[in-house]
Motif scaffolding. Structure first.
Motif, PDB file in Angstrom:
ATOM      1  N   SER A  44       0.815  -1.209   0.000  1.00  0.00           N
ATOM      2  CA  SER A  44       0.000   0.000   0.000  1.00  0.00           C
ATOM      3  C   SER A  44       0.849   1.260   0.000  1.00  0.00           C
ATOM      4  O   SER A  44       0.470   2.270  -0.569  1.00  0.00           O
ATOM      5  N   ARG A  47       1.898   2.911  -3.229  1.00  0.00           N
ATOM      6  CA  ARG A  47       0.874   3.641  -3.980  1.00  0.00           C
ATOM      7  C   ARG A  47       0.806   5.081  -3.492  1.00  0.00           C
ATOM      8  O   ARG A  47       0.964   5.346  -2.315  1.00  0.00           O
ATOM      9  N   GLN A  59      -3.165   2.943  -8.943  1.00  0.00           N
ATOM     10  CA  GLN A  59      -3.854   1.803  -8.327  1.00  0.00           C
ATOM     11  C   GLN A  59      -4.286   0.806  -9.393  1.00  0.00           C
ATOM     12  O   GLN A  59      -4.208  -0.396  -9.191  1.00  0.00           O
ATOM     13  N   ALA A  79      -9.280  -2.986   4.373  1.00  0.00           N
ATOM     14  CA  ALA A  79      -8.423  -3.173   3.196  1.00  0.00           C
ATOM     15  C   ALA A  79      -9.255  -3.288   1.918  1.00  0.00           C
ATOM     16  O   ALA A  79      -8.902  -2.716   0.889  1.00  0.00           O
ATOM     17  N   GLU A  82     -10.697   0.140   1.025  1.00  0.00           N
ATOM     18  CA  GLU A  82      -9.667   1.051   0.525  1.00  0.00           C
ATOM     19  C   GLU A  82      -9.103   0.592  -0.821  1.00  0.00           C
ATOM     20  O   GLU A  82      -8.224   1.241  -1.378  1.00  0.00           O
ATOM     21  N   LYS A  84      -7.325  -2.107  -1.429  1.00  0.00           N
ATOM     22  CA  LYS A  84      -6.000  -2.713  -1.310  1.00  0.00           C
ATOM     23  C   LYS A  84      -6.001  -4.203  -1.622  1.00  0.00           C
ATOM     24  O   LYS A  84      -4.962  -4.769  -1.917  1.00  0.00           O
TER      25      LYS A  84
END
Length: 161
Positions: A44, A47, A59, A79, A82, A84
């Motif tokens: 993460s 990014r 992303q 996660a 978001e 991820k």
């Protein structure tokens, strides 16, 4: 479908593999939820933040993360929300489920990469067309005034008339 796998037993090894830029999917697995969470944090951090205008593009072009490790439900929910994680795989992990999940992740990555490439190609074509139109307009303006009227041949024609 054949894919190549690489093992990254440490976060440094994971960063080295990701630095190559050719990774489509990352599978986080194991019994240590904290180690897997640290790996997700490492992924993460590579990014840009959400305030960066290129965040969505970055992303889209990041490796898809498949989670097959032990986990804390609220952390996984965060996660996912978001963006991820691509998929959460059930444990125990069957070879068919793993293969299917990796192929879906790689396919999604491929589609996003191709969309990005096509968008860049369209943008370049638009810029070329704009430059071509500007150049043609400037040439017409220049040809209609200074170049034609001042050329030797045009001076002879103007004198003859």
């Amino acid at each position: 479908m054949l894919f190549r796998s690489h093992e990254a037993p440490t976060l440094i090894a994971l960063e080295e593999i990701l630095a190559r830029g050719d990774v489509a999917a990352v599978l986080l697995c194991g019994a240590d939820a904290q180690a897997a969470q640290a790996a997700l944090t490492t992924l993460s951090q590579s990014r840009p933040d959400d305030h960066d205008p290129l965040s969505a593009v970055h992303q889209d072009l990041s490796p898809r993360v498949l989670w097959a490790a032990a986990y804390d439900a609220p952390a996984m929910l965060r996660a996912f929300n978001e963006g991820k994680l691509f998929a959460l795989l059930e444990r125990p992990l069957s070879p068919e489920a793993l293969s299917h999940a990796v192929l879906r992740a790689c396919g999604d990555f491929g589609v996003r990469t191709e969309q990005h490439r096509a968008g860049l190609a369209l943008e370049r074509a638009l810029l070329r067309e704009r430059d071509r139109n500007r150049a043609a307009g400037a040439l017409e303006q220049l040809a209609g005034t200074a170049l034609v009227a001042e050329s030797v041949a045009m001076q002879e024609v103007l004198e003859a008339v």
